[in-house]
Motif scaffolding. Structure first.
Motif, PDB file in Angstrom:
ATOM      1  N   PRO A 133       0.766  -1.219   0.052  1.00  0.00           N
ATOM      2  CA  PRO A 133      -0.017   0.001   0.040  1.00  0.00           C
ATOM      3  C   PRO A 133       0.715   1.375  -0.047  1.00  0.00           C
ATOM      4  O   PRO A 133       0.384   2.334  -0.514  1.00  0.00           O
ATOM      5  N   ASP A 134       2.002   1.198   0.646  1.00  0.00           N
ATOM      6  CA  ASP A 134       2.704   2.482   0.574  1.00  0.00           C
ATOM      7  C   ASP A 134       4.000   2.530  -0.451  1.00  0.00           C
ATOM      8  O   ASP A 134       4.838   3.040  -0.434  1.00  0.00           O
ATOM      9  N   SER A 135       3.865   1.652  -1.663  1.00  0.00           N
ATOM     10  CA  SER A 135       4.534   1.816  -2.634  1.00  0.00           C
ATOM     11  C   SER A 135       3.986   2.189  -3.866  1.00  0.00           C
ATOM     12  O   SER A 135       2.442   2.512  -3.929  1.00  0.00           O
ATOM     13  N   ILE A 136       4.841   2.943  -4.963  1.00  0.00           N
ATOM     14  CA  ILE A 136       4.205   3.392  -6.044  1.00  0.00           C
ATOM     15  C   ILE A 136       3.546   2.459  -6.945  1.00  0.00           C
ATOM     16  O   ILE A 136       2.595   2.848  -7.707  1.00  0.00           O
ATOM     17  N   GLY A 137       3.838   1.180  -6.728  1.00  0.00           N
ATOM     18  CA  GLY A 137       3.060   0.118  -7.130  1.00  0.00           C
ATOM     19  C   GLY A 137       1.653   0.028  -7.009  1.00  0.00           C
ATOM     20  O   GLY A 137       0.764  -0.293  -8.004  1.00  0.00           O
ATOM     21  N   ALA A 138       0.967   0.730  -5.921  1.00  0.00           N
ATOM     22  CA  ALA A 138      -0.208   0.572  -5.588  1.00  0.00           C
ATOM     23  C   ALA A 138      -0.816   1.931  -6.145  1.00  0.00           C
ATOM     24  O   ALA A 138      -2.181   2.317  -5.845  1.00  0.00           O
ATOM     25  N   ASN A 139      -0.197   2.870  -6.861  1.00  0.00           N
ATOM     26  CA  ASN A 139      -0.806   4.101  -7.413  1.00  0.00           C
ATOM     27  C   ASN A 139      -0.430   4.197  -8.833  1.00  0.00           C
ATOM     28  O   ASN A 139       0.879   4.325  -9.178  1.00  0.00           O
ATOM     29  N   ALA A 140      -1.506   3.896  -9.585  1.00  0.00           N
ATOM     30  CA  ALA A 140      -1.230   3.874 -11.156  1.00  0.00           C
ATOM     31  C   ALA A 140      -0.688   4.944 -11.774  1.00  0.00           C
ATOM     32  O   ALA A 140       0.313   4.802 -12.650  1.00  0.00           O
ATOM     33  N   LYS A 141      -0.950   6.208 -11.429  1.00  0.00           N
ATOM     34  CA  LYS A 141      -0.412   7.254 -11.993  1.00  0.00           C
ATOM     35  C   LYS A 141       1.033   7.500 -11.735  1.00  0.00           C
ATOM     36  O   LYS A 141       1.879   7.824 -12.612  1.00  0.00           O
ATOM     37  N   ALA A 142       1.557   7.126 -10.352  1.00  0.00           N
ATOM     38  CA  ALA A 142       2.728   7.406  -9.908  1.00  0.00           C
ATOM     39  C   ALA A 142       3.627   6.346 -10.760  1.00  0.00           C
ATOM     40  O   ALA A 142       4.896   6.549 -11.186  1.00  0.00           O
ATOM     41  N   ARG A 143       2.889   5.119 -10.736  1.00  0.00           N
ATOM     42  CA  ARG A 143       3.780   3.906 -11.523  1.00  0.00           C
ATOM     43  C   ARG A 143       4.138   4.184 -13.032  1.00  0.00           C
ATOM     44  O   ARG A 143       4.977   4.124 -13.514  1.00  0.00           O
ATOM     45  N   ASN A 144       3.026   4.764 -13.614  1.00  0.00           N
ATOM     46  CA  ASN A 144       2.919   5.019 -14.987  1.00  0.00           C
ATOM     47  C   ASN A 144       3.761   6.386 -15.302  1.00  0.00           C
ATOM     48  O   ASN A 144       4.546   6.445 -16.311  1.00  0.00           O
ATOM     49  N   TYR A 145       3.980   7.178 -14.285  1.00  0.00           N
ATOM     50  CA  TYR A 145       4.865   8.485 -14.698  1.00  0.00           C
ATOM     51  C   TYR A 145       6.127   8.062 -14.395  1.00  0.00           C
ATOM     52  O   TYR A 145       7.070   8.450 -15.156  1.00  0.00           O
ATOM     53  N   ALA A 146       6.469   7.113 -13.551  1.00  0.00           N
ATOM     54  CA  ALA A 146       8.029   6.713 -13.686  1.00  0.00           C
ATOM     55  C   ALA A 146       8.629   5.968 -14.607  1.00  0.00           C
ATOM     56  O   ALA A 146       9.390   6.121 -15.084  1.00  0.00           O
ATOM     57  N   ASN A 147       7.483   5.211 -15.086  1.00  0.00           N
ATOM     58  CA  ASN A 147       7.675   4.440 -16.523  1.00  0.00           C
ATOM     59  C   ASN A 147       7.881   5.458 -17.590  1.00  0.00           C
ATOM     60  O   ASN A 147       8.786   5.476 -18.544  1.00  0.00           O
ATOM     61  N   TYR A 148       6.975   6.348 -17.542  1.00  0.00           N
ATOM     62  CA  TYR A 148       7.086   7.641 -18.721  1.00  0.00           C
ATOM     63  C   TYR A 148       8.633   8.304 -18.658  1.00  0.00           C
ATOM     64  O   TYR A 148       9.099   8.401 -19.978  1.00  0.00           O
ATOM     65  N   LEU A 149       9.111   8.553 -17.356  1.00  0.00           N
ATOM     66  CA  LEU A 149      10.427   9.175 -17.290  1.00  0.00           C
ATOM     67  C   LEU A 149      11.419   8.271 -17.709  1.00  0.00           C
ATOM     68  O   LEU A 149      12.490   8.630 -18.480  1.00  0.00           O
ATOM     69  N   ALA A 150      11.325   7.023 -17.596  1.00  0.00           N
ATOM     70  CA  ALA A 150      12.335   5.896 -17.942  1.00  0.00           C
ATOM     71  C   ALA A 150      12.236   5.891 -19.410  1.00  0.00           C
ATOM     72  O   ALA A 150      13.424   5.625 -19.976  1.00  0.00           O
ATOM     73  N   ARG A 151      11.250   5.751 -19.977  1.00  0.00           N
ATOM     74  CA  ARG A 151      11.434   5.792 -21.458  1.00  0.00           C
ATOM     75  C   ARG A 151      11.807   7.036 -22.218  1.00  0.00           C
ATOM     76  O   ARG A 151      12.586   6.934 -23.296  1.00  0.00           O
ATOM     77  N   LYS A 152      11.302   8.254 -21.708  1.00  0.00           N
ATOM     78  CA  LYS A 152      11.821   9.279 -22.029  1.00  0.00           C
ATOM     79  C   LYS A 152      13.526   9.335 -22.185  1.00  0.00           C
ATOM     80  O   LYS A 152      14.080   9.772 -22.948  1.00  0.00           O
ATOM     81  N   LEU A 153      14.098   8.977 -20.918  1.00  0.00           N
ATOM     82  CA  LEU A 153      15.605   8.899 -20.753  1.00  0.00           C
ATOM     83  C   LEU A 153      16.212   7.998 -21.797  1.00  0.00           C
ATOM     84  O   LEU A 153      17.059   8.351 -22.651  1.00  0.00           O
ATOM     85  N   CYS A 154      15.262   6.848 -21.948  1.00  0.00           N
ATOM     86  CA  CYS A 154      15.976   5.853 -23.128  1.00  0.00           C
ATOM     87  C   CYS A 154      15.777   6.480 -24.232  1.00  0.00           C
ATOM     88  O   CYS A 154      16.835   6.373 -25.150  1.00  0.00           O
ATOM     89  N   GLU A 155      14.714   7.196 -24.731  1.00  0.00           N
ATOM     90  CA  GLU A 155      14.777   7.894 -26.119  1.00  0.00           C
ATOM     91  C   GLU A 155      15.798   8.976 -26.249  1.00  0.00           C
ATOM     92  O   GLU A 155      16.490   8.891 -27.143  1.00  0.00           O
ATOM     93  N   TYR A 156      16.048   9.724 -25.205  1.00  0.00           N
ATOM     94  CA  TYR A 156      16.961  10.769 -25.263  1.00  0.00           C
ATOM     95  C   TYR A 156      18.337  10.158 -25.439  1.00  0.00           C
ATOM     96  O   TYR A 156      19.137  10.630 -26.057  1.00  0.00           O
ATOM     97  N   ARG A 157      18.814   9.032 -24.717  1.00  0.00           N
ATOM     98  CA  ARG A 157      19.974   8.489 -24.752  1.00  0.00           C
ATOM     99  C   ARG A 157      20.289   7.773 -26.275  1.00  0.00           C
ATOM    100  O   ARG A 157      21.549   7.593 -26.453  1.00  0.00           O
ATOM    101  N   MET A 158      19.182   7.409 -26.667  1.00  0.00           N
ATOM    102  CA  MET A 158      19.275   6.575 -28.187  1.00  0.00           C
ATOM    103  C   MET A 158      19.181   7.948 -29.371  1.00  0.00           C
ATOM    104  O   MET A 158      19.346   7.333 -30.405  1.00  0.00           O
TER     105      MET A 158
END
Length: 237
Positions: A133-158
């Motif tokens: 309950p106290d993890s971002i895995g329990a919060n869809a928006k927080a979980r998706n936002y972290a994934n969004y930032l990771a994909r953005k980082l991957c995109e910029y590095r490539m």
């Protein structure tokens, strides 16, 4: 990344336009506008000759303009398309038959009747471990936002990498993402970014933002006054 070879624009089939409008539920997936002046059908990889369902998304004219200006990157659009397709797939699974029942061996007669049933359950998903309950895995928006930032980082590095084939690009992208998540797990001492506590959520977000800002594309964007990513409050994923 290798430049996409321009191909002649092909007329988008009416049946494909209808399918794209249905998947978007007649709403722009970015701003939610359901009554735009015009609908635009965008080629995600910017290849006008690649008019496949997976490479197309319907957006309003305003958001299409944001995409062409670079305010919404290809990674942003591709992630949105993936999320739409995932939601559609999930909806279909919920409405599909989750099991099959086969009855047999019914003994004849008014007494001593014996009924046997063989029950076969198909397509049952594996049990899912609930996120703490106290993890971002329990919060869809927080979980998706972290994934969004990771994909953005991957995109910029490539961004400046050149690949001879699409398969090579996908393989490199997979390795980049694996390296990104490995660093997160090591730095935050977790088995998955889903397990990062909500207390450390902002630290995780800042971790990605700092790395994005340090990329060549991130520095260029900063110099031009262009945002490299949405803030958490702006993100609608």
């Amino acid at each position: 990344m290798s430049e996409v070879t321009a191909k002649p624009r092909k007329a988008i089939a009416a049946v494909l336009k209808k399918k794209l409008q249905q998947e978007a539920n007649s709403m722009c997936p970015f701003c939610g506008n359901s009554e735009p002046g015009t609908w635009e059908f965008h080629h995600i990889d910017s290849d006008r000759g690649n008019s496949t369902y997976e490479n197309m998304i319907m957006v309003c004219g305003g958001c299409h303009n944001r995409i062409t200006k670079g305010e919404l990157s290809e990674a942003d659009v591709r992630l949105k398309k993936t999320m739409i397709m995932w939601k559609l797939s999930s909806a279909r699974k919920k409405t599909s038959t989750s099991g099959k029942i086969k009855a047999g061996n019914l003994a004849l007669g008014n007494t001593g009747c014996k009924i046997e049933q063989n029950v076969y359950i198909d397509h049952m998903p594996p049990p899912r471990v609930k996120a703490a309950p106290d993890s971002i895995g329990a919060n869809a928006k927080a979980r998706n936002y972290a994934n969004y930032l990771a994909r953005k980082l991957c995109e910029y590095r490539m961004k400046d990498k050149i690949f001879s084939t699409e398969e090579e690009r996908k393989h490199a992208q997979k390795n980049y993402m694996a390296a990104i998540w490995k660093k997160v797990k090591n730095d935050f001492k977790v088995t998955s970014y889903h397990a990062v506590s909500t207390e450390n959520r902002e630290e995780l977000f800042q971790h990605f933002k700092t790395l994005i800002d340090k990329t060549k594309q991130g520095k260029m964007n900063k110099g031009r006054g262009i945002k490299s990513y949405f803030l958490f409050e702006e993100y609608d994923g």
